[in-house]
Design a protein around this motif. Structure first.
Motif, PDB file in Angstrom:
ATOM      1  N   VAL A 751       0.878  -1.168   0.000  1.00 54.58           N
ATOM      2  CA  VAL A 751       0.000   0.000   0.000  1.00 54.58           C
ATOM      3  C   VAL A 751       0.917   1.220   0.000  1.00 54.58           C
ATOM      4  O   VAL A 751       1.848   1.305   0.811  1.00 54.58           O
ATOM      5  CB  VAL A 751      -0.922   0.023   1.232  1.00 54.58           C
ATOM      6  N   THR A 752       0.654   2.167  -0.885  1.00 55.04           N
ATOM      7  CA  THR A 752       1.519   3.338  -1.013  1.00 55.04           C
ATOM      8  C   THR A 752       0.803   4.585  -0.529  1.00 55.04           C
ATOM      9  O   THR A 752      -0.420   4.631  -0.410  1.00 55.04           O
ATOM     10  CB  THR A 752       1.942   3.522  -2.482  1.00 55.04           C
ATOM     11  N   ASN A 753       1.649   5.600  -0.281  1.00 54.57           N
ATOM     12  CA  ASN A 753       1.134   6.924   0.120  1.00 54.57           C
ATOM     13  C   ASN A 753       0.117   6.786   1.265  1.00 54.57           C
ATOM     14  O   ASN A 753      -1.071   7.072   1.106  1.00 54.57           O
ATOM     15  CB  ASN A 753       0.512   7.642  -1.082  1.00 54.57           C
ATOM     16  N   ILE A 754       0.634   6.369   2.409  1.00 55.95           N
ATOM     17  CA  ILE A 754      -0.232   6.067   3.552  1.00 55.95           C
ATOM     18  C   ILE A 754      -0.240   7.245   4.532  1.00 55.95           C
ATOM     19  O   ILE A 754       0.795   7.860   4.805  1.00 55.95           O
ATOM     20  CB  ILE A 754       0.247   4.793   4.266  1.00 55.95           C
ATOM     21  N   GLY A 755      -1.398   7.534   5.066  1.00 58.83           N
ATOM     22  CA  GLY A 755      -1.572   8.502   6.143  1.00 58.83           C
ATOM     23  C   GLY A 755      -2.440   7.888   7.235  1.00 58.83           C
ATOM     24  O   GLY A 755      -3.153   6.908   7.007  1.00 58.83           O
ATOM     25  N   ILE A 756      -2.355   8.463   8.421  1.00 63.97           N
ATOM     26  CA  ILE A 756      -3.090   7.912   9.567  1.00 63.97           C
ATOM     27  C   ILE A 756      -4.028   8.962  10.147  1.00 63.97           C
ATOM     28  O   ILE A 756      -3.662  10.141  10.272  1.00 63.97           O
ATOM     29  CB  ILE A 756      -2.109   7.423  10.651  1.00 63.97           C
ATOM     30  N   ILE A 757      -5.222   8.521  10.450  1.00 64.09           N
ATOM     31  CA  ILE A 757      -6.195   9.356  11.182  1.00 64.09           C
ATOM     32  C   ILE A 757      -6.497   8.673  12.503  1.00 64.09           C
ATOM     33  O   ILE A 757      -6.786   7.472  12.534  1.00 64.09           O
ATOM     34  CB  ILE A 757      -7.493   9.551  10.377  1.00 64.09           C
ATOM     35  N   VAL A 758      -6.401   9.422  13.580  1.00 62.36           N
ATOM     36  CA  VAL A 758      -6.766   8.916  14.907  1.00 62.36           C
ATOM     37  C   VAL A 758      -8.192   9.354  15.194  1.00 62.36           C
ATOM     38  O   VAL A 758      -8.489  10.553  15.228  1.00 62.36           O
ATOM     39  CB  VAL A 758      -5.806   9.415  15.997  1.00 62.36           C
ATOM     40  N   ASN A 759      -9.046   8.393  15.405  1.00 62.61           N
ATOM     41  CA  ASN A 759     -10.484   8.659  15.525  1.00 62.61           C
ATOM     42  C   ASN A 759     -10.952   8.570  16.986  1.00 62.61           C
ATOM     43  O   ASN A 759     -10.342   7.889  17.797  1.00 62.61           O
ATOM     44  CB  ASN A 759     -11.247   7.627  14.675  1.00 62.61           C
ATOM     45  N   ASP A 760     -12.037   9.275  17.252  1.00 64.14           N
ATOM     46  CA  ASP A 760     -12.761   9.177  18.527  1.00 64.14           C
ATOM     47  C   ASP A 760     -11.917   9.654  19.713  1.00 64.14           C
ATOM     48  O   ASP A 760     -11.922   9.041  20.784  1.00 64.14           O
ATOM     49  CB  ASP A 760     -13.231   7.739  18.769  1.00 64.14           C
ATOM     50  N   ILE A 761     -11.214  10.771  19.508  1.00 63.22           N
ATOM     51  CA  ILE A 761     -10.418  11.338  20.601  1.00 63.22           C
ATOM     52  C   ILE A 761     -11.336  12.129  21.516  1.00 63.22           C
ATOM     53  O   ILE A 761     -12.080  12.989  21.083  1.00 63.22           O
ATOM     54  CB  ILE A 761      -9.310  12.261  20.050  1.00 63.22           C
ATOM     55  N   LYS A 762     -11.262  11.798  22.822  1.00 62.00           N
ATOM     56  CA  LYS A 762     -12.076  12.498  23.811  1.00 62.00           C
ATOM     57  C   LYS A 762     -11.294  13.684  24.344  1.00 62.00           C
ATOM     58  O   LYS A 762     -10.070  13.654  24.426  1.00 62.00           O
ATOM     59  CB  LYS A 762     -12.472  11.550  24.944  1.00 62.00           C
ATOM     60  N   VAL A 763     -12.007  14.710  24.746  1.00 64.82           N
ATOM     61  CA  VAL A 763     -11.359  15.893  25.310  1.00 64.82           C
ATOM     62  C   VAL A 763     -10.567  15.479  26.547  1.00 64.82           C
ATOM     63  O   VAL A 763     -11.009  14.680  27.352  1.00 64.82           O
ATOM     64  CB  VAL A 763     -12.421  16.956  25.660  1.00 64.82           C
ATOM     65  N   ASN A 764      -9.356  16.028  26.668  1.00 62.52           N
ATOM     66  CA  ASN A 764      -8.445  15.709  27.783  1.00 62.52           C
ATOM     67  C   ASN A 764      -7.973  14.258  27.718  1.00 62.52           C
ATOM     68  O   ASN A 764      -7.804  13.624  28.742  1.00 62.52           O
ATOM     69  CB  ASN A 764      -9.097  15.954  29.144  1.00 62.52           C
ATOM     70  N   SER A 765      -7.769  13.737  26.499  1.00 66.57           N
ATOM     71  CA  SER A 765      -7.367  12.337  26.441  1.00 66.57           C
ATOM     72  C   SER A 765      -6.128  12.118  25.592  1.00 66.57           C
ATOM     73  O   SER A 765      -5.129  11.637  26.086  1.00 66.57           O
ATOM     74  CB  SER A 765      -8.522  11.477  25.921  1.00 66.57           C
ATOM     75  N   PHE A 766      -6.131  12.492  24.357  1.00 66.38           N
ATOM     76  CA  PHE A 766      -5.103  12.033  23.415  1.00 66.38           C
ATOM     77  C   PHE A 766      -3.846  12.888  23.524  1.00 66.38           C
ATOM     78  O   PHE A 766      -3.650  13.846  22.807  1.00 66.38           O
ATOM     79  CB  PHE A 766      -5.661  12.066  21.999  1.00 66.38           C
ATOM     80  N   GLY A 767      -2.984  12.509  24.471  1.00 63.41           N
ATOM     81  CA  GLY A 767      -1.705  13.189  24.604  1.00 63.41           C
ATOM     82  C   GLY A 767      -1.895  14.650  24.934  1.00 63.41           C
ATOM     83  O   GLY A 767      -2.800  15.063  25.635  1.00 63.41           O
ATOM     84  N   TYR A 768      -1.052  15.522  24.379  1.00 53.65           N
ATOM     85  CA  TYR A 768      -1.100  16.945  24.671  1.00 53.65           C
ATOM     86  C   TYR A 768      -1.749  17.710  23.531  1.00 53.65           C
ATOM     87  O   TYR A 768      -1.952  18.908  23.611  1.00 53.65           O
ATOM     88  CB  TYR A 768       0.313  17.468  24.931  1.00 53.65           C
ATOM     89  N   THR A 769      -2.082  17.028  22.440  1.00 54.13           N
ATOM     90  CA  THR A 769      -2.714  17.699  21.306  1.00 54.13           C
ATOM     91  C   THR A 769      -4.149  18.061  21.601  1.00 54.13           C
ATOM     92  O   THR A 769      -4.746  18.853  20.897  1.00 54.13           O
ATOM     93  CB  THR A 769      -2.680  16.799  20.055  1.00 54.13           C
ATOM     94  N   TYR A 770      -4.704  17.463  22.665  1.00 50.60           N
ATOM     95  CA  TYR A 770      -6.099  17.756  22.986  1.00 50.60           C
ATOM     96  C   TYR A 770      -6.254  19.218  23.394  1.00 50.60           C
ATOM     97  O   TYR A 770      -7.326  19.786  23.290  1.00 50.60           O
ATOM     98  CB  TYR A 770      -6.566  16.876  24.147  1.00 50.60           C
ATOM     99  N   TYR A 771      -5.175  19.850  23.816  1.00 50.36           N
ATOM    100  CA  TYR A 771      -5.303  21.166  24.420  1.00 50.36           C
ATOM    101  C   TYR A 771      -5.854  22.184  23.425  1.00 50.36           C
ATOM    102  O   TYR A 771      -6.694  23.013  23.778  1.00 50.36           O
ATOM    103  CB  TYR A 771      -3.943  21.605  24.941  1.00 50.36           C
TER     104      TYR A 771
END
Length: 802
Positions: A751-771
């Motif tokens: 599979v070529t040209n792959i990207g990732i989407i992280v789904n169903d992130i809850k507020v105050n959950s997914f690392g520091y990007t939630y801020y």
């Protein structure tokens, strides 16, 4: 530049645990910390209320070593070798801790009963504050260790109950009774017989509940022996520190002070034992000599009166004085010889060496002999005291036995030499006595008789005077005898120290322990948790780009972006749309395949909402339902599924016949169609590639919703005709090992040209990007609270209500 990058990677790998991440993980579960912190604090408080405090009480005494006089025993004991020998003081410590000493202490204190009063949930000892006295009948022995509960009901009566176990000759009997009693009257049943008296200073009825137990002297002695600690305060000092731990400081202080008194008294008795034995010996001798002296005096007086003899002649006086001196010296030597033989008899028969009389009593001034006898008596006394508690293999007892054996040997040799010398002296005195008697026989008959009577009287009187002098000296020695043990500091309840942690320390410790339980559990679960929880979980396991983080949807509608375009999840899809424009900027038409490794990761949800946000930006968008095994798109858009991708690829329908408009402007759907028996083979047909080419010509974006790649190969086939392949990973559902599969697809070019989407992130959950999403959500609420005229809508509502 490459070196800098390599150094950064090395430093990144060597970093320790992420403190911010740990804090974040813990703060997410703040409610558990609040609950367990309160439970820990409450448990600690309950512990302080339900646990009796323990105190340490101490007292110190000085037990000095004896003076280092140079005598015979020092030559054998090695005293000249230098260095301090603490053997003697260690022996005294063993005597102090012995059951013999402790038992005498408890007998003096007369602690037959122990009283307790109930205070909330616990029973506290009330030493010296007992409201009652217990009297026992001498002919009846009350069993010990059974709790007898007393509850006063009036001025004259009380309720009494007991529960416990009674051991009679190895048989266990359960004791349990409930009854009534009267103060001042005997209480009797099959187990007990006692009388409870109210103390004189108690006028009112004592409130509360009480219980007491009859103490067993042997068990109490053993218990105090275990708890008592006596050690040298310093290795180079002679100060002994006595310490005991207990729940009642005043009671333990009284015990220590009485123990020290008993020890000093016992030590004085040992020190004065020789004088007492000497005094008994002297009194016995005096009783016999006194009678002999009276008879001799009477006989002399009668003889003088009967024969009218007033005085002796010069020659007779000389003979009598010479004979008296010889006989006096002979009697003294004979007394010493008898003493030597008595001591030797004791040594050979292993008799009670404490009964040996001091040599000085019989006029023996041999310093070495006196030292040997006194030392042997002291050693034997110490062994007797120590033998009450020490076993045969006790090191101190073994050492004492060795010292006793050495002292016996030295004294035995000394006594035998003295016996030989005494026998020679007596024989020599006999020869002199015989010569003087020959001179006496030459005198007249009456003068001879007078001389014999007078010398008998003088000899007896001389011995009597000698013994009186020795008795006076012994009495003076006893009267002036003082203990060499000094009390440095008496035990006092005021100086008692609390043992263990204080209440002020236990409460915060309980609170911290309460917090540590959920913290430990959370960290342990996180350590073994393989699910994706933070952005770092993805970044640390793959080099593939994360092109979008999709927030959790609280809307039950699958088309949440269309239904609520101002929500934070809509903004996350807008952010994804922007990233896609950058990644696909080089192509004329944009074909995007949406994949997931496992079901239930939000693949179809992300496909529909991404297509919606693209269509809302005036892009003509087509969604192709390539999941022909478990189709779902037609239900979301409420489109018939009789015609679709499967019928088009087999030639049953044309491309135009399977394209259906949706309720969203610019968004069209190509459903999966009826479920075919061979979806992978149908997708592999050239018709699929032709269909994609037609879609490129008619639409700005083409989104393909595929089947999970870990289960079937349909998605891998569809990825060959796509410009971008997006894998959906769901927060808290997808596992880290799924990234290994995606990495393998990328490495093998499957599979070529792959990207990732992280789904169903809850507020105050997914690392520091939630801020930023949290900030956006707060800003969004404020922003949309204003209308086009800039007036706050909420304020308008408040004004209208007013």
């Amino acid at each position: 530049m490459e070196n800098i990058d390599n150094i950064y990677e090395v430093l990144k790998e060597e970093d320790g645990p992420d403190i911010k991440k740990i804090i974040y993980l813990l703060l997410r579960q703040w409610h558990w910390f609040l609950l367990f912190g309160a439970l820990g604090f409450g448990g600690a408080y309950s512990y302080t209320r339900l646990t009796k405090p323990t105190y340490s009480v101490s007292g110190s005494i000085l037990i000095p070593e004896k003076s280092n006089e140079m005598d015979l025993k020092d030559l054998f004991s090695g005293a000249l070798q230098g260095g301090q020998d603490n053997t003697k003081i260690n022996n005294q410590i063993e005597i102090l801790k012995s059951s013999f000493t402790i038992n005498h202490t408890l007998l003096n204190l007369n602690w037959r009963t122990s009283w307790y009063k109930k205070d909330l949930f616990i029973w506290n000892g009330i030493y010296k504050q007992e409201p009652f006295d217990v009297q026992e009948t001498q002919s009846f022995i009350n069993p010990s260790g059974i709790k007898i509960y007393i509850t006063p009901t009036s001025q004259n009566s009380y309720l009494v109950s007991g529960v416990g176990e009674l051991n009679v000759q190895g048989k266990i009997y359960i004791v349990k009774f409930n009854s009534k009693g009267e103060f001042g009257h005997p209480f009797r049943n099959e187990y007990f017989n006692f009388t409870i008296l109210k103390k004189i200073n108690i006028s009112d009825i004592p409130d509360g509940k009480y219980y007491f137990v009859f103490n067993d002297q042997r068990e109490m002695t053993l218990a105090y022996q275990i708890r008592l600690d006596a050690t040298l305060k310093d290795e180079k000092s002679d100060i002994v520190l006595c310490t005991i731990k207990g729940e009642e400081p005043e009671k333990e202080s009284d015990f220590l002070n009485e123990l020290i008194k008993v020890y000093i008294r016992q030590k004085m008795e040992v020190q004065n034992e020789a004088q007492r034995r000497s005094l008994d010996f002297i009194n016995t001798q005096l009783a016999g000599i006194s009678d002999s002296l009276d008879r001799a005096g009477t006989k002399s007086t009668e003889f003088r009166s009967r024969n009218d003899i007033i005085d002796l002649g010069a020659e007779g006086t000389l003979v009598m004085n010479t004979l008296k001196e010889v006989e006096s010296e002979k009697a003294q030597t004979q007394m010493q010889l008898d003493y030597f033989r008595n001591v030797l008899d004791y040594l050979e028969k292993n008799g009670d060496l404490t009964k040996l009389v001091s040599p000085s009593v019989v006029g023996i001034e041999d310093a070495s002999l006196n030292a040997l006898v006194v030392n042997l008596g002291e050693l034997f006394s110490r062994r007797q005291v120590l033998s009450f508690t020490a076993r045969a293999n006790n090191p101190t007892l073994i050492l004492l036995d060795k010292e006793l054996a050495q002292a016996r040997t030295r004294l035995n040799e000394n006594i035998r030499n003295l016996i030989d010398n005494a026998n020679r002296s007596i024989n020599s005195l006999k020869d002199r006595q015989d010569k003087i008697i020959l001179q006496l026989n030459k005198l007249p008959q009456k003068e001879q008789q007078m001389i014999n009577i007078q010398r008998q009287f003088d000899l007896t009187n001389e011995i009597y005077t000698f013994m009186l002098q020795k008795r006076a000296e012994t009495n003076i020695a006893l009267a002036s005898s003082i203990s060499d043990v000094q009390i440095i500091e008496s035990a006092s309840p005021d100086t008692a120290l609390s043992v263990g942690l204080t209440r002020k320390t236990i409460l915060p410790i309980g609170f911290i322990l309460g917090l540590s339980l959920p913290a430990g559990f959370i960290l342990l679960v996180n350590f073994f948790d393989t699910r994706i929880r933070t952005q770092e979980d993805i970044e640390n396991n793959t080099q593939l780009p994360i092109i979008g983080n999709i927030m959790h949807s609280f809307d039950a509608n699958e088309l949440t972006v269309f239904g609520n375009p101002k929500s934070n999840i809509a903004e996350s899809f807008r952010d994804l749309r922007t990233n896609l424009e950058f990644m696909l900027s080089g192509t004329q038409a944009k074909v995007i395949s949406i994949h997931s490794t496992n079901p239930s990761e939000g693949k179809t949800f992300n496909t529909t909402n991404l297509a919606t946000i693209l269509a809302m930006n005036d892009n003509k968008v087509l969604i192709i339902g390539a999941d022909m095994r478990k189709p779902k798109l037609h239900r979301i858009f409420k489109v018939e599924n009789e015609h679709g991708l499967s019928t088009c690829l087999i030639g049953a329908d044309t491309f135009e016949q399977v394209i259906f408009p949706t309720q969203i402007e610019n968004l069209y759907l190509l459903p999966s169609g009826p479920v075919p028996p061979n979806p992978a083979e149908i997708l592999s047909k050239p018709a699929m590639k032709n269909l994609i080419e037609m879609a490129r010509n008619q639409f700005d974006y083409v989104l393909i919703d595929n089947s999970p790649v870990a289960l079937v190969t349909d998605g891998i086939i569809a990825s060959r005709v796509s410009d971008l392949n997006i894998f959906i990973l769901r927060y808290g559902v997808s596992h880290k090992h799924q990234l290994e599969m995606i990495n393998q697809y990328a490495e093998t070019k499957k599979v070529t040209n792959i990207g990732i989407i992280v789904n169903d992130i809850k507020v105050n959950s997914f690392g520091y990007t939630y801020y930023k999403y949290y900030q956006y959500e707060a800003y969004q609420k404020d922003y949309y609270a204003y209308g086009e005229d800039g007036v706050e809508k909420r304020r308008k509502k408040k004004v209208k209500k007013a």
